[in-house]
Design a protein around this motif. Sequence first.
Motif, mmCIF file in Angstrom:
data_model
loop_
_atom_site.group_PDB
_atom_site.id
_atom_site.type_symbol
_atom_site.label_atom_id
_atom_site.label_comp_id
_atom_site.label_asym_id
_atom_site.label_seq_id
_atom_site.Cartn_x
_atom_site.Cartn_y
_atom_site.Cartn_z
ATOM 1 N N LYS A 1 38.562 42.469 33.249
ATOM 2 C CA LYS A 1 38.742 41.598 34.415
ATOM 3 C C LYS A 1 39.131 40.190 33.992
ATOM 4 O O LYS A 1 38.940 39.231 34.736
ATOM 5 N N PRO B 1 44.971 37.541 37.481
ATOM 6 C CA PRO B 1 43.759 38.300 37.145
ATOM 7 C C PRO B 1 44.136 39.751 36.851
ATOM 8 O O PRO B 1 44.812 40.383 37.669
ATOM 9 N N SER C 1 42.489 42.331 36.999
ATOM 10 C CA SER C 1 41.931 43.281 37.972
ATOM 11 C C SER C 1 42.698 43.259 39.290
ATOM 12 O O SER C 1 42.509 44.124 40.131
ATOM 13 N N GLY C 2 43.559 42.260 39.489
ATOM 14 C CA GLY C 2 44.264 42.113 40.752
ATOM 15 C C GLY C 2 43.620 41.088 41.667
ATOM 16 O O GLY C 2 44.238 40.609 42.604
ATOM 17 N N LYS C 3 42.355 40.758 41.412
ATOM 18 C CA LYS C 3 41.659 39.787 42.248
ATOM 19 C C LYS C 3 40.881 38.809 41.365
ATOM 20 O O LYS C 3 40.194 39.237 40.434
ATOM 21 N N PHE C 4 41.014 37.530 41.671
ATOM 22 C CA PHE C 4 40.276 36.517 40.914
ATOM 23 C C PHE C 4 38.781 36.667 41.195
ATOM 24 O O PHE C 4 38.380 36.871 42.346
ATOM 25 N N SER C 5 37.958 36.545 40.169
ATOM 26 C CA SER C 5 36.509 36.450 40.396
ATOM 27 C C SER C 5 36.254 35.075 41.029
ATOM 28 O O SER C 5 37.112 34.187 40.948
ATOM 29 N N ARG D 1 38.655 31.901 40.411
ATOM 30 C CA ARG D 1 39.373 31.326 41.555
ATOM 31 C C ARG D 1 39.140 29.816 41.652
ATOM 32 O O ARG D 1 40.073 29.045 41.936
ATOM 33 N N GLU E 1 46.364 33.090 46.460
ATOM 34 C CA GLU E 1 46.477 34.199 47.426
ATOM 35 C C GLU E 1 47.830 34.895 47.328
ATOM 36 O O GLU E 1 47.924 36.110 47.530
ATOM 37 N N GLU F 1 47.531 37.249 44.303
ATOM 38 C CA GLU F 1 46.749 38.459 44.618
ATOM 39 C C GLU F 1 47.556 39.417 45.487
ATOM 40 O O GLU F 1 47.486 40.635 45.326
ATOM 41 N N LYS F 2 48.360 38.859 46.401
ATOM 42 C CA LYS F 2 49.212 39.696 47.256
ATOM 43 C C LYS F 2 50.252 40.437 46.414
ATOM 44 O O LYS F 2 50.517 41.622 46.611
ATOM 45 N N ILE G 1 49.010 43.494 44.433
ATOM 46 C CA ILE G 1 48.799 44.748 45.166
ATOM 47 C C ILE G 1 50.077 45.583 45.187
ATOM 48 O O ILE G 1 50.041 46.810 45.234
#
Length: 197
Positions: free
Chosen positions: A14, A37, A39-43, A47, A176, A179-180, A183
Amino acid sequence: MLHYIENSKTQVGKELVLMDIGAEYHGYTADVTRTVPASGKFSPEQRVIYDLVYRAQEAGIAACKANNDFWAPHKAAAEVINKGLTALGIIKNETDKHPYFPHGTSHYLGLDVHDRGTYGPLKAGTVITVEPGIYIPEGSPCDRKWWGIAVRIEDDILITANGPENLSAKAPRKAEEIEKLMIEESAFNQLELPKLD
Ligand SMILES: [Mn+2]
């Protein structure tokens, strides 16, 4: 770390992946960094640091005005970072010397990726990078939840008479937006290699 040269790591878990990308077109260079990130999403902690670097970069870009001193973008970015690190309790005072932003914010771009320049007032037609970063090594004297987080965001800014123009603005930069993008299916999944005989 600033630049990961060995490229031997096969599992990133991650962690954040920092990509510093150089390109040349008709003899002219570009230099863009994005941090994503894995994992695809910031912790939450990733963030917070990412958004702080983003705000520092915005302040740095806003300072890219003709006749401003070459160091104005660096001063603007460093001020945001120092205030932010203080607010987070990572440093005690915003005037403290600290190792978390160990490089300058800008260099010239041109025929060379670190091109020569006067380091005097910025002139219309000049292109510089704006690339603040925060790097918090394991074992740093702050809450361990920050350890191992490193973020740099770098864009290429053209100085004009009407203010800064971000030449690399099409590469998503907000957390954001990143992260988009993460996906979305990778274009490499559609890649078909030519058949080998
Ligand atoms: Mn650079």
